[in-house]
Design an enzyme around this catalytic site. Structure first.
Site, PDB file in Angstrom:
ATOM      1  N   GLN A 188       7.723   7.856 -31.645  1.00 15.68           N
ATOM      2  CA  GLN A 188       8.698   6.811 -31.989  1.00 15.68           C
ATOM      3  C   GLN A 188       8.057   5.745 -32.874  1.00 15.68           C
ATOM      4  O   GLN A 188       8.622   5.354 -33.900  1.00 15.68           O
ATOM      5  CB  GLN A 188       9.229   6.175 -30.695  1.00 15.68           C
ATOM      6  CG  GLN A 188      10.206   5.038 -30.929  1.00 15.68           C
ATOM      7  CD  GLN A 188      11.540   5.535 -31.445  1.00 15.68           C
ATOM      8  OE1 GLN A 188      12.170   6.367 -30.810  1.00 15.68           O
ATOM      9  NE2 GLN A 188      11.995   5.035 -32.587  1.00 15.68           N
ATOM     10  N   ASP A 213      14.100  -2.641 -27.387  1.00 18.24           N
ATOM     11  CA  ASP A 213      14.218  -1.397 -26.620  1.00 18.24           C
ATOM     12  C   ASP A 213      15.015  -1.754 -25.353  1.00 18.24           C
ATOM     13  O   ASP A 213      15.210  -2.941 -25.057  1.00 18.24           O
ATOM     14  CB  ASP A 213      12.792  -0.905 -26.276  1.00 18.24           C
ATOM     15  CG  ASP A 213      12.759   0.392 -25.470  1.00 18.24           C
ATOM     16  OD1 ASP A 213      13.802   1.073 -25.366  1.00 18.24           O
ATOM     17  OD2 ASP A 213      11.676   0.731 -24.933  1.00 18.24           O
ATOM     18  N   CYS A 258      14.857   1.538 -31.002  1.00 18.49           N
ATOM     19  CA  CYS A 258      14.481   2.960 -30.863  1.00 18.49           C
ATOM     20  C   CYS A 258      15.656   3.803 -30.366  1.00 18.49           C
ATOM     21  O   CYS A 258      15.649   5.016 -30.563  1.00 18.49           O
ATOM     22  CB  CYS A 258      13.272   3.105 -29.950  1.00 18.49           C
ATOM     23  SG  CYS A 258      13.518   2.417 -28.296  1.00 18.49           S
ATOM     24  N   HIS A 267       4.971   6.013 -26.365  1.00 12.38           N
ATOM     25  CA  HIS A 267       5.966   6.789 -27.122  1.00 12.38           C
ATOM     26  C   HIS A 267       5.456   6.882 -28.566  1.00 12.38           C
ATOM     27  O   HIS A 267       6.021   6.297 -29.479  1.00 12.38           O
ATOM     28  CB  HIS A 267       7.326   6.084 -27.036  1.00 12.38           C
ATOM     29  CG  HIS A 267       8.496   6.964 -27.380  1.00 12.38           C
ATOM     30  ND1 HIS A 267       8.361   8.289 -27.763  1.00 12.38           N
ATOM     31  CD2 HIS A 267       9.839   6.703 -27.418  1.00 12.38           C
ATOM     32  CE1 HIS A 267       9.561   8.794 -28.004  1.00 12.38           C
ATOM     33  NE2 HIS A 267      10.467   7.862 -27.803  1.00 12.38           N
ATOM     34  N   ARG A 283       7.864  15.639 -22.531  1.00 13.72           N
ATOM     35  CA  ARG A 283       8.359  14.307 -22.124  1.00 13.72           C
ATOM     36  C   ARG A 283       8.328  14.235 -20.607  1.00 13.72           C
ATOM     37  O   ARG A 283       8.952  15.056 -19.943  1.00 13.72           O
ATOM     38  CB  ARG A 283       9.781  14.068 -22.646  1.00 13.72           C
ATOM     39  CG  ARG A 283      10.437  12.839 -22.015  1.00 13.72           C
ATOM     40  CD  ARG A 283      11.748  12.449 -22.661  1.00 13.72           C
ATOM     41  NE  ARG A 283      11.539  11.819 -23.955  1.00 13.72           N
ATOM     42  CZ  ARG A 283      12.431  11.041 -24.567  1.00 13.72           C
ATOM     43  NH1 ARG A 283      13.602  10.802 -24.014  1.00 13.72           N
ATOM     44  NH2 ARG A 283      12.166  10.524 -25.751  1.00 13.72           N
ATOM     45  N   ARG A 287      12.881  10.237 -37.251  1.00 17.58           N
ATOM     46  CA  ARG A 287      12.160  10.965 -36.196  1.00 17.58           C
ATOM     47  C   ARG A 287      11.903  12.402 -36.658  1.00 17.58           C
ATOM     48  O   ARG A 287      10.819  12.950 -36.451  1.00 17.58           O
ATOM     49  CB  ARG A 287      12.983  10.981 -34.887  1.00 17.58           C
ATOM     50  CG  ARG A 287      13.214   9.634 -34.231  1.00 17.58           C
ATOM     51  CD  ARG A 287      11.957   9.020 -33.673  1.00 17.58           C
ATOM     52  NE  ARG A 287      11.282   9.871 -32.697  1.00 17.58           N
ATOM     53  CZ  ARG A 287      11.610   9.958 -31.398  1.00 17.58           C
ATOM     54  NH1 ARG A 287      12.601   9.226 -30.907  1.00 17.58           N
ATOM     55  NH2 ARG A 287      10.943  10.752 -30.586  1.00 17.58           N
TER      56      ARG A 287
HETATM   57  N1   CP Z   1      14.336   7.004 -29.005  1.00 17.77           N
HETATM   58  C1   CP Z   1      14.299   8.104 -28.244  1.00 17.77           C
HETATM   59  O1   CP Z   1      13.223   8.624 -27.899  1.00 17.77           O
HETATM   60  O2   CP Z   1      15.514   8.603 -27.939  1.00 17.77           O
HETATM   61  P1   CP Z   1      15.841   9.783 -26.907  1.00 17.77           P
HETATM   62  O3   CP Z   1      15.488   9.274 -25.532  1.00 17.77           O
HETATM   63  O4   CP Z   1      17.293  10.066 -27.088  1.00 17.77           O
HETATM   64  O5   CP Z   1      14.976  10.981 -27.249  1.00 17.77           O
HETATM   65  N1  NVA Z   2      11.524   2.520 -22.986  1.00 17.66           N
HETATM   66  C1  NVA Z   2      12.567   3.522 -23.085  1.00 17.66           C
HETATM   67  C2  NVA Z   2      12.490   4.258 -24.373  1.00 17.66           C
HETATM   68  C3  NVA Z   2      13.622   5.215 -24.621  1.00 17.66           C
HETATM   69  C4  NVA Z   2      13.457   5.971 -25.879  1.00 17.66           C
HETATM   70  C5  NVA Z   2      12.476   4.476 -21.900  1.00 17.66           C
HETATM   71  O1  NVA Z   2      11.363   4.853 -21.526  1.00 17.66           O
HETATM   72  O2  NVA Z   2      13.519   4.829 -21.350  1.00 17.66           O
END
Ligand code: CP
Ligand code: NVA
Length: 321
Positions: free
Chosen positions: A131, A240, A280, A128, A101, A308
């Site tokens: 997700q 989101d 999400c 993502h 990530r 997930r």
């Molecule tokens: N939805 C999601 O990716 O959550 P986190 O940021 O908690 O991993």
């Molecule tokens: N768009 C959000 C998604 C979180 C899971 C971010 O990047 O923070």
């Protein structure tokens, strides 16, 4: 060597294979099952916060037989400027797979190129994929095939989550409507990359509406600032956060421009009766969704969060299979 870096490059056949396997994996959880990662060690490298992604990958990898190592990007030399490609070549000699990530999509792609081990994008600024595969699994689990259905994304239409939705709509043949203020709509180049053609703009009384179609799959995309129209007849309302990770400095301006782009009870009434509402997570009540609507749809939203785990186990089994 297979990776899951983007939905842009995941074929329809592979998506369907992952989604089908997810059902079996979910059903068989807790029973003795295959451990394709027995004897392996996988690393999670996270440069941003996470609850769901981190926990679901740690649990899923262990259930598939792997040892798991969590590495905060800030704590390893990467955080002090060691190049991605050097980090990748070191980890590639020691661990069997990586879940990454970070900020730039190019960094995950560079890591995969140099590490030569299965690499999974656990969220970048641009996509993502885990997700959205999970979201589609969750929709189909409750409502059947997503093909031909209408998904309305509400809020920051220019971030990672809607981008992955765009690639999914093109591949799986559903209509994706993105309801966002003009400055938070995705770039047209993304629609073209996804394969949408006949992309054109029309002037409607409520502003410009951009549409695109993809005849080969039946996919359709609509970009509009008109939230009410975008929600009308939708099978799924999805949102989101307004302020994605890394955009904190823009928070005040984003909240100002995005205020009103909220899933609430009035908006749900415009959708098809029985429409699903998903998020999400994490959710900010009073911003992209109101508390009443969130709690009314909490069952689906937390099924989505749980899924997930199952979907990512299917992704990993597909990667190493
Ligand atoms: N939805 C999601 O990716 O959550 P986190 O940021 O908690 O991993
Ligand atoms: N768009 C959000 C998604 C979180 C899971 C971010 O990047 O923070």
């Amino acid at each position: 060597m297979k990776h899951l870096l983007s939905l842009e490059h995941l074929s329809r056949v592979d998506m369907d294979a992952i989604l089908t396997a997810t059902s079996d994996i979910k059903r068989r959880r807790g029973q003795p099952g295959p451990q394709p990662l027995a004897g392996q060690t996988w690393a999670l490298i996270f440069a941003k916060s996470s609850t769901r992604t981190r926990v679901s990958f740690e649990v899923g990898l262990r259930e598939l037989g792997a040892n798991v190592m969590f590495l905060s990007a800030a704590d390893i030399q990467l955080g002090r400027g060691e190049p991605i490609k050097d980090t990748a070549r070191v980890l590639g000699r020691m661990v069997h797979g990586v879940v990454f990530r970070t900020f730039a999509q190019a960094d995950v792609e560079e890591f995969a190129r140099y590490a030569n081990i299965p690499t999974i994008n656990a969220l970048t600024d641009e996509e993502h994929p885990c997700q959205i595969l999970t979201d589609i699994f969750t929709f189909q689990e409750q409502r059947g095939p997503i093909q031909g259905k209408v998904v309305t994304f509400v809020g920051d239409g220019a971030c990672n989550v809607p981008a992955s939705w765009i690639f999914a709509a093109a591949k799986l043949g559903f209509e994706l409507r993105i309801a966002a203020p003009k400055e938070f709509q995705p770039p047209l180049s993304l629609l073209e990359r996804a394969g949408f053609n006949h992309v054109h703009a029309q002037q409607a009384p409520t502003g410009e509406v951009i549409t695109g179609t993809l005849a080969a799959t039946g996919g359709k995309i609509v970009l509009t600032a008109d939230l009410q129209n975008a929600a009308t007849g939708a099978d799924l309302l999805y949102t989101d956060v307004w302020v994605s990770m890394g955009k904190e400095a823009e928070a005040a301006e984003r909240i100002k421009v995005l205020t009103g782009y909220q899933i609430n009870q009035a908006l749900v009434k415009r959708a098809r009766p029985g429409a699903l509402v998903m998020h999400c997570l994490p959710a900010y009540r009073g911003k992209e969704i109101d508390d009443e609507t969130f709690e009314a749809h909490a069952q689906t939203i937390f099924d989505e969060a749980e899924n997930r785990l199952h979907t990512q186990k299917a992704i990993i089994a597909w990667l190493v299979g």
